[in-house]
Motif scaffolding. Structure first.
Motif, PDB file in Angstrom:
ATOM      1  N   ALA A  70      49.120   3.373  35.537  1.00  0.00           N
ATOM      2  CA  ALA A  70      48.311   2.268  35.021  1.00  0.00           C
ATOM      3  C   ALA A  70      48.924   0.945  35.453  1.00  0.00           C
ATOM      4  O   ALA A  70      50.088   0.887  35.850  1.00  0.00           O
ATOM      5  CB  ALA A  70      48.216   2.343  33.490  1.00  0.00           C
ATOM      6  N   THR A 164      43.446   7.891  25.743  1.00  0.00           N
ATOM      7  CA  THR A 164      43.851   9.271  26.012  1.00  0.00           C
ATOM      8  C   THR A 164      45.179   9.592  25.338  1.00  0.00           C
ATOM      9  O   THR A 164      45.368  10.681  24.797  1.00  0.00           O
ATOM     10  CB  THR A 164      43.957   9.510  27.533  1.00  0.00           C
ATOM     11  OG1 THR A 164      42.682   9.263  28.128  1.00  0.00           O
ATOM     12  CG2 THR A 164      44.397  10.934  27.833  1.00  0.00           C
ATOM     13  N   GLN A 373      48.326  15.512  28.279  1.00  0.00           N
ATOM     14  CA  GLN A 373      48.296  14.927  29.615  1.00  0.00           C
ATOM     15  C   GLN A 373      49.223  15.702  30.528  1.00  0.00           C
ATOM     16  O   GLN A 373      50.360  16.004  30.161  1.00  0.00           O
ATOM     17  CB  GLN A 373      48.697  13.450  29.595  1.00  0.00           C
ATOM     18  CG  GLN A 373      48.715  12.807  30.991  1.00  0.00           C
ATOM     19  CD  GLN A 373      48.790  11.304  30.958  1.00  0.00           C
ATOM     20  OE1 GLN A 373      47.804  10.610  30.753  1.00  0.00           O
ATOM     21  NE2 GLN A 373      49.993  10.770  31.154  1.00  0.00           N
ATOM     22  N   SER A 401      38.217  11.138  24.951  1.00  0.00           N
ATOM     23  CA  SER A 401      38.719  10.097  25.856  1.00  0.00           C
ATOM     24  C   SER A 401      39.475  10.737  27.015  1.00  0.00           C
ATOM     25  O   SER A 401      40.626  11.142  26.866  1.00  0.00           O
ATOM     26  CB  SER A 401      39.648   9.132  25.105  1.00  0.00           C
ATOM     27  OG  SER A 401      39.011   8.605  23.967  1.00  0.00           O
ATOM     28  N   HIS A 403      41.173  10.710  31.034  1.00  0.00           N
ATOM     29  CA  HIS A 403      41.837   9.798  31.965  1.00  0.00           C
ATOM     30  C   HIS A 403      42.359  10.601  33.145  1.00  0.00           C
ATOM     31  O   HIS A 403      42.882  11.708  32.979  1.00  0.00           O
ATOM     32  CB  HIS A 403      43.004   9.072  31.305  1.00  0.00           C
ATOM     33  CG  HIS A 403      43.745   8.145  32.237  1.00  0.00           C
ATOM     34  ND1 HIS A 403      44.857   8.539  32.951  1.00  0.00           N
ATOM     35  CD2 HIS A 403      43.515   6.849  32.588  1.00  0.00           C
ATOM     36  CE1 HIS A 403      45.286   7.529  33.703  1.00  0.00           C
ATOM     37  NE2 HIS A 403      44.492   6.494  33.488  1.00  0.00           N
ATOM     38  N   SER A 405      44.445   9.755  37.049  1.00  0.00           N
ATOM     39  CA  SER A 405      45.044   8.745  37.920  1.00  0.00           C
ATOM     40  C   SER A 405      45.816   9.432  39.036  1.00  0.00           C
ATOM     41  O   SER A 405      46.567  10.389  38.786  1.00  0.00           O
ATOM     42  CB  SER A 405      45.975   7.834  37.113  1.00  0.00           C
ATOM     43  OG  SER A 405      46.495   6.801  37.929  1.00  0.00           O
ATOM     44  N   SER A 419      42.473   5.042  39.607  1.00  0.00           N
ATOM     45  CA  SER A 419      42.417   5.561  38.241  1.00  0.00           C
ATOM     46  C   SER A 419      41.004   5.472  37.695  1.00  0.00           C
ATOM     47  O   SER A 419      40.220   4.593  38.058  1.00  0.00           O
ATOM     48  CB  SER A 419      43.342   4.763  37.303  1.00  0.00           C
ATOM     49  OG  SER A 419      44.661   4.750  37.754  1.00  0.00           O
ATOM     50  N   TYR A 420      40.707   6.409  36.791  1.00  0.00           N
ATOM     51  CA  TYR A 420      39.517   6.332  35.948  1.00  0.00           C
ATOM     52  C   TYR A 420      39.955   6.637  34.523  1.00  0.00           C
ATOM     53  O   TYR A 420      40.754   7.558  34.285  1.00  0.00           O
ATOM     54  CB  TYR A 420      38.433   7.337  36.356  1.00  0.00           C
ATOM     55  CG  TYR A 420      37.437   7.567  35.237  1.00  0.00           C
ATOM     56  CD1 TYR A 420      36.445   6.627  34.968  1.00  0.00           C
ATOM     57  CD2 TYR A 420      37.527   8.696  34.421  1.00  0.00           C
ATOM     58  CE1 TYR A 420      35.563   6.812  33.922  1.00  0.00           C
ATOM     59  CE2 TYR A 420      36.643   8.883  33.367  1.00  0.00           C
ATOM     60  CZ  TYR A 420      35.659   7.943  33.122  1.00  0.00           C
ATOM     61  OH  TYR A 420      34.796   8.127  32.078  1.00  0.00           O
ATOM     62  N   GLY A 421      39.451   5.870  33.564  1.00  0.00           N
ATOM     63  CA  GLY A 421      39.794   6.131  32.176  1.00  0.00           C
ATOM     64  C   GLY A 421      38.672   5.726  31.248  1.00  0.00           C
ATOM     65  O   GLY A 421      37.865   4.844  31.556  1.00  0.00           O
ATOM     66  N   SER A 422      38.616   6.380  30.101  1.00  0.00           N
ATOM     67  CA  SER A 422      37.654   6.058  29.070  1.00  0.00           C
ATOM     68  C   SER A 422      38.400   5.808  27.769  1.00  0.00           C
ATOM     69  O   SER A 422      39.417   6.453  27.495  1.00  0.00           O
ATOM     70  CB  SER A 422      36.653   7.207  28.886  1.00  0.00           C
ATOM     71  OG  SER A 422      35.779   6.954  27.808  1.00  0.00           O
ATOM     72  N   ALA A 423      37.913   4.863  26.968  1.00  0.00           N
ATOM     73  CA  ALA A 423      38.563   4.549  25.700  1.00  0.00           C
ATOM     74  C   ALA A 423      37.499   4.078  24.718  1.00  0.00           C
ATOM     75  O   ALA A 423      36.329   3.883  25.068  1.00  0.00           O
ATOM     76  CB  ALA A 423      39.642   3.487  25.891  1.00  0.00           C
ATOM     77  N   HIS A 461      34.345   2.524  30.075  1.00  0.00           N
ATOM     78  CA  HIS A 461      34.670   3.365  31.230  1.00  0.00           C
ATOM     79  C   HIS A 461      35.237   2.433  32.294  1.00  0.00           C
ATOM     80  O   HIS A 461      34.592   1.451  32.682  1.00  0.00           O
ATOM     81  CB  HIS A 461      33.433   4.095  31.751  1.00  0.00           C
ATOM     82  CG  HIS A 461      32.841   5.052  30.764  1.00  0.00           C
ATOM     83  ND1 HIS A 461      33.276   6.351  30.640  1.00  0.00           N
ATOM     84  CD2 HIS A 461      31.870   4.880  29.829  1.00  0.00           C
ATOM     85  CE1 HIS A 461      32.584   6.952  29.687  1.00  0.00           C
ATOM     86  NE2 HIS A 461      31.729   6.079  29.168  1.00  0.00           N
TER      87      HIS A 461
END
Length: 665
Positions: A70, A164, A373, A401, A403, A405, A419-423, A461
């Motif tokens: 990140a 995540t 993770q 959630s 994630h 990367s 990276s892709y992430g959701s929160a 997202h």
């Protein structure tokens, strides 16, 4: 993905390529390497990278900044000591992508990548991994947090979704404030700071010390600060004076399998909290109690923590608030092989409130969650991070959630990341249980604020690409991001008074509702570099374009921000650090008054600290003078805008503050 974000990432990739070329040119011309008469081999760079600051927040495992999945910035203890900052929020101004807004001397708000507000609610803030986010309001009360600035070891700022690993409210980022342990304090020296300020009369003092008794290490500390406030300098006399007492105590015991740590932190404040609800001379009592166990030397270490956070506010007008958060979490790292490592865990949290805002009724909510993770080495230079978390809340149900990367080392000094992430941001207890009446015209017109148990969490997202290059005594990094946000929550009018006799669109009731979405895209550049012998510079620039789904601007989201710092390094008796902070213009959209907009003008803030060191080298003292907002331009970071519940100014113009003091470390 739409054409706009696609074009944005094409431009970002081109910018990244150009930056790589520029960094290569800087590296090739390095006077340090030329003077050494040798080439910059990969072995040299591996040795250089081994000196990087070790961080834990982005992965919950120890690693280097260049290996992080990140966008990550670290504010070190040396930088804290060198700065003239006397508050946490002043320190955070220097970080890329971070928005800091002082409403006045007693209230500040912090966000990452836009969406700041009077109660910023999309950022998770932790102290040693313990959340200090207030579930009932959806905010962090920075001035009321029991924390000594001089005791901080480092601050890790993760930009981008963090749900995540950390669950609700790690929406746009995570700030983890890491303090010195009792063992580290016992092995060091006593610390003392005292200062007097002018421009807004007041004083500050901090002190802590530690020791050992058998297998136990312990530390105690305290602090006091006071201010007449910025408003004391204005004709309008905006109430923002405050005085704060902080006491801290903790102990640490080494056990055969790990380390046990116990801590108690208290903050008692009298503060004029100039917000939607004006609270003059409010008595704030903040307490937290923490017990943790850490298997720090095990192959598959286990970490367990339990804490209780309480906040009590009593006000002469009867605007009382009692809040309590109880949290238990556990996690374990598991080394599957030399190419694969897992971290997984669980969390249980309960939040309670009894307040005038809930008609003095007790309201509560509970959440449990599990996460995992995986960190997998795909080759000698490539690592894949993939994780997921499930949260179940008694009010809004389940939220997932994910994630992923990919971190690739082009060579020992260069790293590229995608990276892709959701929160998500959870509804606050007030979003669910608001129950408060405000008489507008006694016995004629009353405004009712109500909660909504059907409001959904806000979701984000995020897509990112990042590049970082390490050089001798320097680094450069760039990150580009595109965020898609949905289900934004606001308290909006749901019914209106009849017209006539009342003016059109006179609200009778307000309720929290999901009203739509937004998108944000931006680029962040950060660097550190030697300027001359004994002089080091830091520079960062952030661009963000934050719009709602109707292409309207989002409040408190300036498009341009830049920070430049120069500081001395080495053993000189005279030291200084100067910081320049530029924040571009933004707006405040008052949704309660037919979407009225207030302009927030761009401003340039300068901070400075000059110190002289004396006494023995092993236990030095320093006399210093420092200034915040040295230009004294009187800018406002929050507009003088009426709220639906109170009239008059809510903010105060920033004042120049000069400090004189002594400190030891």
């Amino acid at each position: 993905m739409s054409t706009a974000p696609t074009n944005f990432f094409v431009r970002s990739l081109v910018a990244t390529t150009l930056l790589c070329a520029a960094a290569t040119a800087v590296r090739g011309a390095s006077p340090v390497m030329a003077a050494a008469g040798r080439s910059d081999t990969s072995e040299d760079m591996e040795l250089l990278l081994s000196d990087q600051v070790i961080v834990t927040t982005a992965t919950k495992t120890a690693g280097r900044v260049s290996d992080s999945p990140a966008a990550l910035t670290v504010i070190t203890e040396d930088q804290i000591r060198a700065s003239g900052a006397r508050t946490l929020t002043a320190l955070l101004r220097s970080a890329p992508g971070v928005d800091v807004m002082d409403v006045n001397s007693s209230q500040s708000n912090v966000s990452i990548r836009g969406f700041n507000d009077q109660f910023s609610n999309k950022l998770l803030v932790m102290v040693d991994g313990r959340s200090i986010y207030q579930d009932f309001y959806g905010a962090v009360f920075w001035q009321q947090e029991p924390l000594l600035l001089s005791r901080i070891k480092q601050i890790e700022i993760v930009r981008g979704p963090g749900s995540t690993l950390y669950g609700a409210n790690a929406f746009s980022g995570v700030i983890n404030i890491i303090t010195k342990t009792p063992q580290e304090i016992a092995a060091g020296t006593k610390t003392f700071l005292t200062a007097e300020r002018g421009g807004e009369n007041g004083s500050a003092i901090e002190s802590y010390a530690g020791g050992k008794s058998g297998a136990w290490s312990y530390s105690v500390g305290g602090g006091y600060n006071s201010s007449d406030g910025y408003g004391s300098e204005e004709k309008t006399r905006v109430p923002d004076a405050h005085s704060t007492h902080i006491l801290m105590a903790d102990a640490q015991r080494a056990l055969p399998g790990g380390v046990l740590r116990l801590s108690v932190n208290t903050n008692d404040s009298k503060s004029d909290f100039s917000s939607i609800f004006l609270v003059p001379d409010g008595d704030w009592r903040s307490r937290n109690y923490t017990a943790s166990y850490d298997q720090d030397h095990a192959r598959n270490p286990l970490q367990i923590r339990a804490f209780v956070n309480t906040l009590d506010l009593s006000d002469p007008a009867g605007l009382n608030i009692q809040s309590r958060i109880v949290d238990f979490d556990a996690q374990q790292q598991h080394v599957v092989s030399n190419r694969n490592q897992l971290v997984y865990g669980l969390d249980y949290r309960t939040s309670e409130i009894k307040a005038f805002l809930t008609a003095n009724q007790n309201k509560s909510r509970s959440t449990w969650s599990v996460f995992g993770q995986d960190e997998a080495r795909l080759g000698a230079k490539t690592t894949l991070f993939a994780g997921m978390r499930l949260d179940h809340d008694s009010a809004y149900g389940e939220t997932v959630s994910p994630h992923v990367s990919l971190v690739h080392h082009l060579d020992a000094a260069q790293t590229i990341r995608v990276s892709y992430g959701s929160a998500f941001r959870a509804p606050t207890l007030l979003d669910n249980y608001f129950n408060f009446s405000v008489p507008i015209i006694p016995d004629v017109l009353t405004l009712q604020l109500g909660g909504n148990l059907h409001v959904r969490p806000e979701k984000i997202h995020s897509y990112e690409i990042g590049y970082r290059r390490e050089m001798k005594d320097a680094y450069v990094g760039v990150n580009a991001f595109y965020n898609q946000i949905s289900d934004l929550m606001y308290a909006l009018p749901t019914t209106y008074a009849p017209s006539p006799p009342f003016p059109p669109n006179t609200p009778l009731t307000f309720m929290s509702e999901n009203i739509g979405g937004a998108r944000a895209m931006g680029v962040e550049l950060e660097s550190a570099f030697p300027v001359a012998r004994g002089l080091r510079g830091q520079f960062n620039y952030s661009y963000q374009d934050v719009k709602d789904d109707k292409d309207g601007p989002i409040s408190f989201s300036p498009a341009h921000k830049a920070n430049l710092a120069l500081e001395t390094v080495g053993g000189s008796r005279v030291s200084f650090r100067t910081d320049l902070h530029y924040v571009g213009k933004s707006i405040f959209r008052d949704l309660y008054h037919n979407d009225v907009r207030y302009d927030i003008h761009a401003y340039l803030r300068a901070d400075l600290k000059i110190a002289y060191q004396f006494g023995p080298a092993a236990h030095p003292w320093r006399a210093f003078t420092s200034a915040t907002n040295l230009l004294g331009d009187g800018h406002r970071e929050f507009p003088q805008a009426p709220s639906p519940l109170s009239s008059g100014a809510q903010s105060a113009a920033a004042q120049r503050v000069i400090w004189l003091g002594v400190e030891s470390r």
